[in-house]
Write an enzyme that holds these catalytic residues in place. Structure first.
Site, PDB file in Angstrom:
ATOM      1  N   ASN A  11       0.860  -1.188   0.000  1.00  0.00           N
ATOM      2  CA  ASN A  11       0.000   0.000   0.000  1.00  0.00           C
ATOM      3  C   ASN A  11       0.898   1.241   0.000  1.00  0.00           C
ATOM      4  OD1 ASN A  11      -1.836   2.035   0.490  1.00  0.00           O
ATOM      5  ND2 ASN A  11      -2.347   1.370   2.577  1.00  0.00           N
ATOM      6  N   LYS A  13       0.089   4.272  -0.289  1.00  0.00           N
ATOM      7  CA  LYS A  13      -0.581   5.446   0.313  1.00  0.00           C
ATOM      8  C   LYS A  13      -0.361   6.686  -0.555  1.00  0.00           C
ATOM      9  CE  LYS A  13       0.094   3.300   4.777  1.00  0.00           C
ATOM     10  NZ  LYS A  13       0.079   3.422   6.205  1.00  0.00           N
ATOM     11  N   HIS A  99      -9.494   0.726   5.104  1.00  0.00           N
ATOM     12  CA  HIS A  99      -8.168   0.934   5.706  1.00  0.00           C
ATOM     13  C   HIS A  99      -8.317   1.864   6.905  1.00  0.00           C
ATOM     14  CE1 HIS A  99      -4.058   2.225   6.321  1.00  0.00           C
ATOM     15  NE2 HIS A  99      -3.701   1.121   5.713  1.00  0.00           N
ATOM     16  N   GLU A 101      -6.689   4.264   7.998  1.00  0.00           N
ATOM     17  CA  GLU A 101      -6.529   5.711   7.764  1.00  0.00           C
ATOM     18  C   GLU A 101      -7.807   6.298   7.180  1.00  0.00           C
ATOM     19  OE1 GLU A 101      -2.866   5.249   5.647  1.00  0.00           O
ATOM     20  OE2 GLU A 101      -1.899   4.722   7.544  1.00  0.00           O
ATOM     21  N   GLU A 171      -5.061  -5.250  10.875  1.00  0.00           N
ATOM     22  CA  GLU A 171      -4.047  -4.211  11.035  1.00  0.00           C
ATOM     23  C   GLU A 171      -4.335  -3.419  12.306  1.00  0.00           C
ATOM     24  OE1 GLU A 171      -2.274  -3.030   7.076  1.00  0.00           O
ATOM     25  OE2 GLU A 171      -4.206  -2.050   7.080  1.00  0.00           O
ATOM     26  N   GLY A 177       2.454   2.239  10.693  1.00  0.00           N
ATOM     27  CA  GLY A 177       3.348   3.378  10.476  1.00  0.00           C
ATOM     28  C   GLY A 177       4.044   3.857  11.735  1.00  0.00           C
ATOM     29  N   SER A 217       3.668  -2.209  10.435  1.00  0.00           N
ATOM     30  CA  SER A 217       5.131  -2.134  10.560  1.00  0.00           C
ATOM     31  C   SER A 217       5.836  -3.450  10.240  1.00  0.00           C
ATOM     32  CB  SER A 217       5.517  -1.615  11.956  1.00  0.00           C
ATOM     33  OG  SER A 217       4.991  -0.309  12.145  1.00  0.00           O
TER      34      SER A 217
HETATM   35  C1  PEP Z   1      -0.745  -0.131   6.093  1.00  0.00           C
HETATM   36  O1  PEP Z   1      -0.843   1.010   5.712  1.00  0.00           O
HETATM   37  O2  PEP Z   1      -1.611  -0.938   5.740  1.00  0.00           O
HETATM   38  C2  PEP Z   1       0.393  -0.495   6.937  1.00  0.00           C
HETATM   39  C3  PEP Z   1       0.382  -1.677   7.501  1.00  0.00           C
HETATM   40  O3  PEP Z   1       1.394   0.432   7.099  1.00  0.00           O
HETATM   41  P1  PEP Z   1       2.855   0.180   7.759  1.00  0.00           P
HETATM   42  O4  PEP Z   1       3.399  -1.095   7.143  1.00  0.00           O
HETATM   43  O5  PEP Z   1       3.650   1.380   7.382  1.00  0.00           O
HETATM   44  O6  PEP Z   1       2.655   0.052   9.218  1.00  0.00           O
END
Ligand code: PEP
Length: 261
Positions: A11, A13, A99, A101, A171, A177, A217
């Site tokens: 992703n 973003k 997601h 976000e 997640e 992040g 992460s």
């Molecule tokens: C994500 O945006 O789905 C995600 C898991 O981000 P990150 O790997 O940066 O934590």
């Protein structure tokens, strides 16, 4: 019972512009070809066409083109939104829905997430439905309840026959992040509970066949121990998907994981 082939999504973003997107897509496409793992990348909307051209141009296109979001209405006065058929025009085959976000920064409700899931599935797309608890909810012991509710709302009205095109991404919001990753055991516990909920909703056979990615992460260095867990079927990757070497390392870890289910 169908085996669950690992699935890794990148992703991107709201990152990368034309030249970088082109270069990263090329590296991913050439390095991930022929592995025993499904791979998708999710560029920002303006670069879908560019990245799609790169992926289609490979001798054996194997990496799927994904969109980070979609709107559920087919057309009309919805300023700024993008429909399923617009995405399909660009050869998008998989979309993210819900997601964190979009839920927590942009205020998307479970109702809206569900409308998007249903519209995408109806049109024949694959969907990755993202679920996960906030830190506050985890500390209050609500992890499994939050995930169960997001699964119930997100998958309401989904036909069991459509579930072969659904992947769940667990997640935890506090791990996205932030550099904080759930321990493999904590992630496994949440995945197992989520799979149990899928069993209540669709029956054991579908629950066992549905892939559940971990996101939060994930890096090349910690991917193998996460993907070794019995209910973790690959990952949805944010930050580390922006670096070819890291992302390819994660795909490699997924392709080395035992096939489950
Ligand atoms: C994500 O945006 O789905 C995600 C898991 O981000 P990150 O790997 O940066 O934590």
């Amino acid at each position: 019972m169908a085996a669950r082939k690992p699935f890794v999504g990148g992703n991107w973003k709201m990152n990368l512009h034309t030249a970088e997107a082109h270069a990263l897509a090329r590296s991913v496409a050439t390095s991930c070809d022929g592995r025993e793992v499904d791979v998708a990348i999710f560029p920002a909307f303006p670069y879908l066409a560019e990245v799609g051209t790169v992926l289609q141009g490979q001798p054996q296109p194997g990496v799927m083109l994904g969109a980070q979001d979609v709107y559920h209405q087919s057309n009309g006065a919805f300023t700024g939104e993008v429909s399923v058929t617009m995405l399909q025009d660009l050869n998008v085959t998989v979309v993210l829905a819900g997601h964190s976000e979009r839920r927590h920064v942009l205020g998307e409700s479970d109702l809206l997430v569900n409308a998007k899931v249903r519209a995408a599935l109806k049109a024949g797309l694959e969907v990755i439905l993202c679920i996960g608890e906030t830190l506050e909810q985890r500390e209050a012991g609500q992890t499994d309840a939050v995930n169960a509710a997001q699964l119930c709302y997100g998958l309401a009205g989904v036909d069991p026959a459509q579930m072969s095109r659904v992947t769940i991404a667990y997640e935890p919001v506090w791990a996205i992040g932030t550099g904080r990753t759930a321990t493999p055991q904590d992630a496994q516990d949440a995945h197992k509970a989520a799979r149990g909920m899928l069993g209540h909703l669709f029956g054991a056979t579908i629950a066992e066949a549905t892939r559940i990615q971990y996101g939060g992460s994930v890096k090349a260095a910690n991917a193998a121990e996460l993907f070794a867990q019995p209910d973790i079927d690959g990952g949805l990757i944010g930050g580390a998907s922006l670096k070819a070497e890291e992302f390819i390392g994660i795909v490699e870890a997924a392709s080395n994981a035992t096939v489950k289910g």
